[in-house]
Structures are given as C-alpha cells and as structure tokens.
Design a protein around this motif. Structure first.
Motif, PDB file in Angstrom:
ATOM      1  N   GLN A  99       6.899  14.860  -6.481  1.00  0.00           N
ATOM      2  CA  GLN A  99       6.078  14.718  -5.281  1.00  0.00           C
ATOM      3  C   GLN A  99       5.734  16.101  -4.754  1.00  0.00           C
ATOM      4  O   GLN A  99       6.565  17.010  -4.771  1.00  0.00           O
ATOM      5  CB  GLN A  99       6.819  13.904  -4.223  1.00  0.00           C
ATOM      6  CG  GLN A  99       7.060  12.466  -4.629  1.00  0.00           C
ATOM      7  CD  GLN A  99       7.800  11.672  -3.574  1.00  0.00           C
ATOM      8  OE1 GLN A  99       8.494  12.246  -2.746  1.00  0.00           O
ATOM      9  NE2 GLN A  99       7.643  10.362  -3.606  1.00  0.00           N
ATOM     10  N   GLN A 101       5.330  17.266  -1.826  1.00  0.00           N
ATOM     11  CA  GLN A 101       6.113  17.753  -0.695  1.00  0.00           C
ATOM     12  C   GLN A 101       7.438  18.383  -1.131  1.00  0.00           C
ATOM     13  O   GLN A 101       8.105  19.046  -0.338  1.00  0.00           O
ATOM     14  CB  GLN A 101       6.366  16.649   0.328  1.00  0.00           C
ATOM     15  CG  GLN A 101       7.051  15.409  -0.205  1.00  0.00           C
ATOM     16  CD  GLN A 101       6.054  14.330  -0.561  1.00  0.00           C
ATOM     17  OE1 GLN A 101       4.988  14.621  -1.124  1.00  0.00           O
ATOM     18  NE2 GLN A 101       6.376  13.089  -0.223  1.00  0.00           N
ATOM     19  N   LYS A 130      -0.386  14.853   8.749  1.00  0.00           N
ATOM     20  CA  LYS A 130       0.668  15.646   8.109  1.00  0.00           C
ATOM     21  C   LYS A 130       0.788  15.358   6.611  1.00  0.00           C
ATOM     22  O   LYS A 130       1.416  16.132   5.879  1.00  0.00           O
ATOM     23  CB  LYS A 130       2.010  15.397   8.789  1.00  0.00           C
ATOM     24  CG  LYS A 130       2.553  13.999   8.618  1.00  0.00           C
ATOM     25  CD  LYS A 130       3.893  13.847   9.323  1.00  0.00           C
ATOM     26  CE  LYS A 130       4.463  12.433   9.135  1.00  0.00           C
ATOM     27  NZ  LYS A 130       5.773  12.300   9.820  1.00  0.00           N
ATOM     28  N   ARG A 131       0.152  14.272   6.146  1.00  0.00           N
ATOM     29  CA  ARG A 131       0.204  13.928   4.726  1.00  0.00           C
ATOM     30  C   ARG A 131      -0.927  14.589   3.935  1.00  0.00           C
ATOM     31  O   ARG A 131      -0.911  14.575   2.702  1.00  0.00           O
ATOM     32  CB  ARG A 131       0.144  12.412   4.556  1.00  0.00           C
ATOM     33  CG  ARG A 131       1.269  11.675   5.252  1.00  0.00           C
ATOM     34  CD  ARG A 131       1.113  10.177   5.150  1.00  0.00           C
ATOM     35  NE  ARG A 131       1.301   9.691   3.772  1.00  0.00           N
ATOM     36  CZ  ARG A 131       1.091   8.439   3.405  1.00  0.00           C
ATOM     37  NH1 ARG A 131       0.655   7.552   4.290  1.00  0.00           N
ATOM     38  NH2 ARG A 131       1.284   8.072   2.149  1.00  0.00           N
ATOM     39  N   LEU A 133      -2.944  17.335   2.060  1.00  0.00           N
ATOM     40  CA  LEU A 133      -2.459  18.500   1.317  1.00  0.00           C
ATOM     41  C   LEU A 133      -2.985  19.820   1.849  1.00  0.00           C
ATOM     42  O   LEU A 133      -2.563  20.882   1.388  1.00  0.00           O
ATOM     43  CB  LEU A 133      -2.801  18.355  -0.171  1.00  0.00           C
ATOM     44  CG  LEU A 133      -2.111  17.207  -0.910  1.00  0.00           C
ATOM     45  CD1 LEU A 133      -2.387  17.311  -2.405  1.00  0.00           C
ATOM     46  CD2 LEU A 133      -0.613  17.180  -0.646  1.00  0.00           C
ATOM     47  N   ARG A 137       1.404  21.825   7.698  1.00  0.00           N
ATOM     48  CA  ARG A 137       2.707  21.643   7.048  1.00  0.00           C
ATOM     49  C   ARG A 137       2.667  22.091   5.600  1.00  0.00           C
ATOM     50  O   ARG A 137       3.561  22.814   5.126  1.00  0.00           O
ATOM     51  CB  ARG A 137       3.093  20.164   7.138  1.00  0.00           C
ATOM     52  CG  ARG A 137       4.254  19.743   6.265  1.00  0.00           C
ATOM     53  CD  ARG A 137       4.264  18.226   6.141  1.00  0.00           C
ATOM     54  NE  ARG A 137       5.322  17.755   5.271  1.00  0.00           N
ATOM     55  CZ  ARG A 137       5.373  16.554   4.739  1.00  0.00           C
ATOM     56  NH1 ARG A 137       4.407  15.688   4.993  1.00  0.00           N
ATOM     57  NH2 ARG A 137       6.370  16.179   3.963  1.00  0.00           N
ATOM     58  N   PHE A 138       1.645  21.681   4.870  1.00  0.00           N
ATOM     59  CA  PHE A 138       1.551  22.042   3.454  1.00  0.00           C
ATOM     60  C   PHE A 138       1.117  23.489   3.275  1.00  0.00           C
ATOM     61  O   PHE A 138       1.626  24.191   2.389  1.00  0.00           O
ATOM     62  CB  PHE A 138       0.598  21.096   2.730  1.00  0.00           C
ATOM     63  CG  PHE A 138       1.232  19.783   2.357  1.00  0.00           C
ATOM     64  CD1 PHE A 138       2.048  19.683   1.241  1.00  0.00           C
ATOM     65  CD2 PHE A 138       1.031  18.659   3.129  1.00  0.00           C
ATOM     66  CE1 PHE A 138       2.646  18.482   0.889  1.00  0.00           C
ATOM     67  CE2 PHE A 138       1.623  17.446   2.796  1.00  0.00           C
ATOM     68  CZ  PHE A 138       2.439  17.355   1.672  1.00  0.00           C
ATOM     69  N   MET A 141       3.978  25.664   3.509  1.00  0.00           N
ATOM     70  CA  MET A 141       4.847  25.546   2.345  1.00  0.00           C
ATOM     71  C   MET A 141       4.291  26.354   1.167  1.00  0.00           C
ATOM     72  O   MET A 141       5.031  27.037   0.449  1.00  0.00           O
ATOM     73  CB  MET A 141       5.001  24.086   1.934  1.00  0.00           C
ATOM     74  CG  MET A 141       5.915  23.889   0.724  1.00  0.00           C
ATOM     75  SD  MET A 141       6.153  22.154   0.243  1.00  0.00           S
ATOM     76  CE  MET A 141       4.508  21.733  -0.346  1.00  0.00           C
ATOM     77  N   TYR A 142       2.964  26.295   0.970  1.00  0.00           N
ATOM     78  CA  TYR A 142       2.364  27.021  -0.158  1.00  0.00           C
ATOM     79  C   TYR A 142       2.480  28.535  -0.009  1.00  0.00           C
ATOM     80  O   TYR A 142       2.671  29.250  -1.001  1.00  0.00           O
ATOM     81  CB  TYR A 142       0.868  26.706  -0.286  1.00  0.00           C
ATOM     82  CG  TYR A 142       0.481  25.262  -0.357  1.00  0.00           C
ATOM     83  CD1 TYR A 142       1.283  24.320  -1.001  1.00  0.00           C
ATOM     84  CD2 TYR A 142      -0.720  24.810   0.219  1.00  0.00           C
ATOM     85  CE1 TYR A 142       0.895  22.987  -1.063  1.00  0.00           C
ATOM     86  CE2 TYR A 142      -1.110  23.492   0.149  1.00  0.00           C
ATOM     87  CZ  TYR A 142      -0.298  22.579  -0.482  1.00  0.00           C
ATOM     88  OH  TYR A 142      -0.684  21.269  -0.532  1.00  0.00           O
TER      89      TYR A 142
END
Length: 219
Positions: A99, A101, A130-131, A133, A137-138, A141-142
């Motif tokens: 996944q 995430q 928030k889901r 991509l 949030r994403f 992360m990247y």
C-alpha cells in the motif's frame, strides 16, 4: 479466487523482479534497492499506483540507464508488468507490492531520484482528501525519500484533482513548480513521454478527455 489469479500470485512469488511480503528481500530492501535488487548504481525512478505496469515498463525501455520500480497493492496487476519485463530481459524493472501509505518503510532518505504519480484515484469527496496521493499527508511522506534535485511528475484526467493539486503546490514554500498544463498532448513536453500511456490514460484519451500534467521539485 479464480484459478488465473492464483497462478499469477504463484508466479509473483517466483519472479525475482517482484518484491512482496513473504520474500526475504521485502524486509531488507529499504535503502538497498541498488545493491539487493538491481545490483548497480543507476538512479531510481518510482511510479505510484502503477497498475499493470505499462508506464513503468515503457519508461524502462526508453531509459536503460535508469532503474524503475512500479508500486501497487494488486498482485494480479503487477504480474502483467513483471512478466513482460522478464520476457524482454529487462533488468532495470522491479515491482513493489504494498500500500502506498506504507512507502516510507521501503525507501530510505534520498533513495528516489524521480517520482511519478499516474492516474490515481481522485477521491473527490472532501472527507477523503487525506487519501489523495497528492494531499499534504502524502507530499510530506514523499519529500525525504526524493533526492534534492529529484523531480515529481503528476498526470491525471481528473480536473478536480488536478486543480486541487496545483493550488496546493502553489501554496507551499517548499515546492518549485516547474511546469503545468491542462492539455498535455498540445504542450511542448508531450514528446518527452514517448507516447507511453497507462491503460486508464488510453481509455480517457479515447473518450476525448484532456490529460492534465505537472512536475515539480521539493526545495
């Protein structure tokens, strides 16, 4: 589960270019893609939500001097790209079944040179932001995984998701937006993609949908 899917899952277990749970490499791959998987020092390009791997494999054909990793949770999908790469003897292609995430469990800081986000689910409802991509949030992360000079590409047919992403990127001080267009195939960059299309891109293009595209760097 169909017999065809079961056969594909079995082949994924045997195919060296598929990194997935149950294989020893799955727990060791973070920070070690070049040594454990590719056994070279070529820069790494990652495609998120790669589906059947058309774009990952297509890019790998064009750029043998780079390594390419397609990421998707659907094993029956990545089986397609995996088997094509093996049939063509392409050593610069791999697939990670997980996944998205969970991505930070598999890539170390600065390990990715280039990132592609191609035709992801738009999650149009406000409650599902928030889901997406391309949500904060994403993006957060990247950022650590991508080299300082690394490029992030985003391609979609969905106008709402594209406009949301464009506005978000323009508001961030840590982003340098280098190009964007609401009609990629009339833009000056169309030839850079060598006519490679994902399955969904072809479906939407054939229906007359304009393809949106942008690229940026974290600064």
């Amino acid at each position: 589960m169909s017999r065809k899917k079961l056969q594909r899952f079995k082949e994924n277990e045997e195919n060296r270019n598929v990194v997935q749970e149950g294989k020893e490499i799955f727990e060791k791959i973070k920070g070690n893609w070049k040594t454990l998987q590719f056994e070279n020092e070529k820069p790494i390009t990652v495609e998120l939500a790669c589906g059947r791997g058309e774009f990952t494999v297509g890019l790998a054909r064009q750029y043998p001097e780079r390594n390419f990793i397609g990421v998707d949770i659907k094993g029956s999908r990545i089986w397609k790209g995996s088997t094509i790469a093996i049939a063509e003897g392409m050593e610069n292609v791999a697939f990670l079944r997980t996944q998205i995430q969970m991505l930070e469990k598999f890539f170390a800081e600065g390990e990715i040179a280039e990132l592609w986000i191609t035709f992801p689910d738009p999650f149009p409802r406000d409650g599902d932001e928030k889901r997406r991509l391309t949500s904060p949030r994403f993006l957060d992360m990247y950022k650590p995984m991508i080299q300082k000079d690394g490029t992030v590409h985003f391609k979609t047919d969905n106008t709402g998701l594209f406009d949301y992403t464009l506005e978000l990127l323009q508001s961030r001080e840590d982003v340098n937006l280098t190009f964007h267009t609401h009609d990629f195939y009339t833009s000056e960059l169309k030839d850079e993609h060598h006519g490679i299309k994902t399955r969904y891109e072809k479906i939407f293009s054939d229906k007359g949908e304009k393809i949106k595209y942008l690229k940026f760097r974290f600064v």
